[in-house]
Design a protein around this motif. Structure first.
Motif, PDB file in Angstrom:
ATOM      1  N   ARG A 219       0.831  -1.210   0.000  1.00 49.37           N
ATOM      2  CA  ARG A 219       0.000   0.000   0.000  1.00 49.37           C
ATOM      3  C   ARG A 219       0.864   1.259   0.000  1.00 49.37           C
ATOM      4  NH1 ARG A 219      -3.225  -3.235   3.342  1.00 49.37           N
ATOM      5  NH2 ARG A 219      -2.142  -2.511   5.215  1.00 49.37           N
ATOM      6  N   LEU A 220       1.920   1.266   0.815  1.00 49.90           N
ATOM      7  CA  LEU A 220       2.805   2.424   0.860  1.00 49.90           C
ATOM      8  C   LEU A 220       3.539   2.587  -0.473  1.00 49.90           C
ATOM      9  CD1 LEU A 220       3.969   4.744   2.493  1.00 49.90           C
ATOM     10  CD2 LEU A 220       5.700   3.169   3.403  1.00 49.90           C
ATOM     11  N   ARG A 221       3.933   1.477  -1.069  1.00 52.78           N
ATOM     12  CA  ARG A 221       4.617   1.529  -2.372  1.00 52.78           C
ATOM     13  C   ARG A 221       3.711   2.168  -3.416  1.00 52.78           C
ATOM     14  NH1 ARG A 221       6.072  -1.149  -7.207  1.00 52.78           N
ATOM     15  NH2 ARG A 221       8.313  -1.587  -7.378  1.00 52.78           N
ATOM     16  N   GLN A 222       2.441   1.745  -3.462  1.00 52.94           N
ATOM     17  CA  GLN A 222       1.504   2.299  -4.430  1.00 52.94           C
ATOM     18  C   GLN A 222       1.237   3.779  -4.165  1.00 52.94           C
ATOM     19  OE1 GLN A 222       0.571   0.697  -7.126  1.00 52.94           O
ATOM     20  NE2 GLN A 222       1.755  -1.075  -6.428  1.00 52.94           N
ATOM     21  N   GLU A 223       1.110   4.147  -2.893  1.00 57.80           N
ATOM     22  CA  GLU A 223       0.872   5.553  -2.546  1.00 57.80           C
ATOM     23  C   GLU A 223       2.022   6.434  -3.013  1.00 57.80           C
ATOM     24  OE1 GLU A 223       0.233   5.767   1.624  1.00 57.80           O
ATOM     25  OE2 GLU A 223      -1.687   4.681   1.568  1.00 57.80           O
ATOM     26  N   ARG A 224       3.251   5.983  -2.773  1.00 58.70           N
ATOM     27  CA  ARG A 224       4.393   6.817  -3.132  1.00 58.70           C
ATOM     28  C   ARG A 224       4.640   6.822  -4.632  1.00 58.70           C
ATOM     29  NH1 ARG A 224       8.714   6.579   1.934  1.00 58.70           N
ATOM     30  NH2 ARG A 224       7.171   7.319   3.454  1.00 58.70           N
ATOM     31  N   MET A 225       4.262   5.752  -5.314  1.00 62.28           N
ATOM     32  CA  MET A 225       4.342   5.758  -6.779  1.00 62.28           C
ATOM     33  C   MET A 225       3.478   6.873  -7.358  1.00 62.28           C
ATOM     34  SD  MET A 225       6.249   3.647  -8.584  1.00 62.28           S
ATOM     35  CE  MET A 225       7.137   2.092  -8.489  1.00 62.28           C
ATOM     36  N   LYS A 226       2.317   7.104  -6.754  1.00 61.93           N
ATOM     37  CA  LYS A 226       1.373   8.114  -7.242  1.00 61.93           C
ATOM     38  C   LYS A 226       1.734   9.519  -6.778  1.00 61.93           C
ATOM     39  CE  LYS A 226      -2.444   4.771  -7.297  1.00 61.93           C
ATOM     40  NZ  LYS A 226      -3.743   4.403  -6.689  1.00 61.93           N
ATOM     41  N   ASP A 227       2.546   9.618  -5.730  1.00 60.89           N
ATOM     42  CA  ASP A 227       2.956  10.917  -5.192  1.00 60.89           C
ATOM     43  C   ASP A 227       4.085  11.472  -6.072  1.00 60.89           C
ATOM     44  OD1 ASP A 227       4.016  13.056  -3.798  1.00 60.89           O
ATOM     45  OD2 ASP A 227       3.866  12.087  -1.846  1.00 60.89           O
ATOM     46  N   PRO A 228       3.877  12.623  -6.738  1.00 61.85           N
ATOM     47  CA  PRO A 228       4.932  13.171  -7.620  1.00 61.85           C
ATOM     48  C   PRO A 228       6.268  13.372  -6.920  1.00 61.85           C
ATOM     49  CG  PRO A 228       2.855  14.337  -7.949  1.00 61.85           C
ATOM     50  CD  PRO A 228       2.663  13.448  -6.749  1.00 61.85           C
ATOM     51  N   HIS A 229       6.244  13.647  -5.614  1.00 64.84           N
ATOM     52  CA  HIS A 229       7.503  13.855  -4.886  1.00 64.84           C
ATOM     53  C   HIS A 229       8.402  12.627  -4.981  1.00 64.84           C
ATOM     54  CE1 HIS A 229      10.312  15.194  -1.813  1.00 64.84           C
ATOM     55  NE2 HIS A 229      10.140  14.051  -1.172  1.00 64.84           N
ATOM     56  N   TYR A 230       7.794  11.457  -4.952  1.00 66.22           N
ATOM     57  CA  TYR A 230       8.555  10.209  -5.037  1.00 66.22           C
ATOM     58  C   TYR A 230       8.522   9.622  -6.445  1.00 66.22           C
ATOM     59  CZ  TYR A 230       8.177  10.328   0.080  1.00 66.22           C
ATOM     60  OH  TYR A 230       8.240  10.688   1.395  1.00 66.22           O
ATOM     61  N   GLY A 231       7.325   9.559  -7.036  1.00 66.80           N
ATOM     62  CA  GLY A 231       7.150   8.877  -8.315  1.00 66.80           C
ATOM     63  C   GLY A 231       7.852   9.537  -9.488  1.00 66.80           C
ATOM     64  N   ASN A 232       8.106  10.854  -9.391  1.00 69.28           N
ATOM     65  CA  ASN A 232       8.781  11.559 -10.477  1.00 69.28           C
ATOM     66  C   ASN A 232      10.301  11.538 -10.353  1.00 69.28           C
ATOM     67  OD1 ASN A 232       6.369  12.165 -11.675  1.00 69.28           O
ATOM     68  ND2 ASN A 232       6.250  14.259 -10.885  1.00 69.28           N
ATOM     69  N   ARG A 233      10.817  11.012  -9.245  1.00 68.35           N
ATOM     70  CA  ARG A 233      12.268  10.890  -9.132  1.00 68.35           C
ATOM     71  C   ARG A 233      12.786   9.942 -10.210  1.00 68.35           C
ATOM     72  NH1 ARG A 233      13.025  10.105  -2.575  1.00 68.35           N
ATOM     73  NH2 ARG A 233      12.965  12.320  -2.009  1.00 68.35           N
ATOM     74  N   LEU A 234      13.958  10.247 -10.727  1.00 67.66           N
ATOM     75  CA  LEU A 234      14.509   9.490 -11.835  1.00 67.66           C
ATOM     76  C   LEU A 234      15.370   8.325 -11.361  1.00 67.66           C
ATOM     77  CD1 LEU A 234      15.663  12.423 -14.164  1.00 67.66           C
ATOM     78  CD2 LEU A 234      13.520  11.122 -14.299  1.00 67.66           C
ATOM     79  N   VAL A 235      15.288   7.229 -12.121  1.00 68.32           N
ATOM     80  CA  VAL A 235      16.286   6.168 -12.036  1.00 68.32           C
ATOM     81  C   VAL A 235      17.180   6.340 -13.261  1.00 68.32           C
ATOM     82  CG1 VAL A 235      16.728   3.693 -12.015  1.00 68.32           C
ATOM     83  CG2 VAL A 235      14.729   4.615 -10.824  1.00 68.32           C
ATOM     84  N   LYS A 236      18.469   6.578 -13.027  1.00 70.33           N
ATOM     85  CA  LYS A 236      19.408   6.850 -14.113  1.00 70.33           C
ATOM     86  C   LYS A 236      20.253   5.610 -14.372  1.00 70.33           C
ATOM     87  CE  LYS A 236      19.542  11.716 -12.766  1.00 70.33           C
ATOM     88  NZ  LYS A 236      20.390  12.856 -12.336  1.00 70.33           N
TER      89      LYS A 236
END
Length: 283
Positions: A219-236
């Motif tokens: 549930r926390l994983r899904q919430e943070r995926m949808k939160d731009p603060h976390y979900g928009n962070r890049l994996v380079k």
């Protein structure tokens, strides 16, 4: 619908011991002009994998009588290398789904699900498979390559990326098929770490073995995926290749940790080789 070639539509296999779910999925994808094979058990599914050379994708429930979905996954991929398998799971078997991803499943679907969401996942996987098949023809002639990706966390499918990288090494002749799984596991573990403990800042303390903790973690994983603060962070991701060697660098935008807590400030080797690498250790 992504077609595998100009001659034919995709051929998929659906496995589920619940007749209602099996019929619903089969009828839905047949209505989209897919060629659909069906099986109520993993054992019957294995028979079809052996007989059907043109399979493009398998969707299987993970909780099956007899052979489990994970057992099916391992046997099926030993018969048809690179066959994409999508796992269907309930919350109580979510830990098995995560294990299945680590063993080569390309994605998973959590019950209850919307048919439209299943379709999106299937079409995404098929597009990747078509692209990979086309690229296979040129990989073995590659002399040198450098690729850099910067992918938002919410857009990154770690299984697809790990499969792409490991399969490139096989198709280019850098390693053989037996070594594929070792590279795949190394890549996916690193990507999962960058996503979950890096960009999403998910604490390991809530990722336990019991169903309650798994549910809380998901549930926390899904919430943070949808939160731009976390979900928009890049994996380079930086991938450098030539026929003699390759290098892979995966970096996230999470806060990292103090490496000295893990290796000791007096260790000269680790001081010189790990200080700039956040959660990772350069070996």
């Amino acid at each position: 619908m992504p077609h595998t070639s100009v001659e034919r539509p995709p051929r998929i296999l659906i496995i589920d011991d619940e007749e209602a779910i099996l019929n619903m999925l089969c009828e839905y994808f047949r209505s989209l002009d897919y060629v659909v094979l069906e099986a109520p058990t993993a054992e019957r599914g294995i028979d079809l994998v052996r007989k059907e050379n043109g399979l493009d994708l398998v969707i299987t429930d993970i909780d099956l009588p007899g052979m489990s979905g994970i057992d099916f996954l391992q046997v099926a991929r030993s018969i048809r290398q690179g066959l994409p398998v999508i796992i269907i799971t309930g919350l109580k078997t979510l830990d098995y789904a995560i294990s299945a991803i680590k063993h080569g499943a390309i994605d998973y679907i959590t019950k209850p699900f919307e048919l439209s969401e299943v379709r999106k996942i299937v079409e995404k996987v098929l597009r990747h498979r078509i692209s990979a098949q086309l690229k296979e023809r040129i990989f073995r002639f590659t002399q040198a390559m450098s690729i850099n990706w910067e992918v938002p966390t919410r857009e990154l499918n770690e299984a697809v990326m790990a499969d792409y990288l490991a399969r490139f090494l096989v198709n280019s002749g850098f390693c053989d098929q037996e070594e594929y799984h070792q590279y795949y596991m190394a890549f996916i573990e690193t990507l999962i770490n960058a996503i979950e403990h890096g960009n999403l800042e998910l604490p390991s303390s809530i990722k336990g073995d019991d169903f309650q903790k798994l549910g809380e973690f998901d549930r926390l994983r899904q919430e943070r995926m949808k939160d731009p603060h976390y979900g928009n962070r890049l994996v380079k991701i930086s991938f450098l290749f030539n026929p003699e060697r390759f290098s892979l660098t995966i970096a996230d935008e999470g806060p990292g940790f103090d490496w000295r807590r893990y290796v000791g400030e007096s260790n000269q080797f680790y001081q010189g080789s790990t200080e700039a690498y956040g959660r990772g250790f350069l070996l």
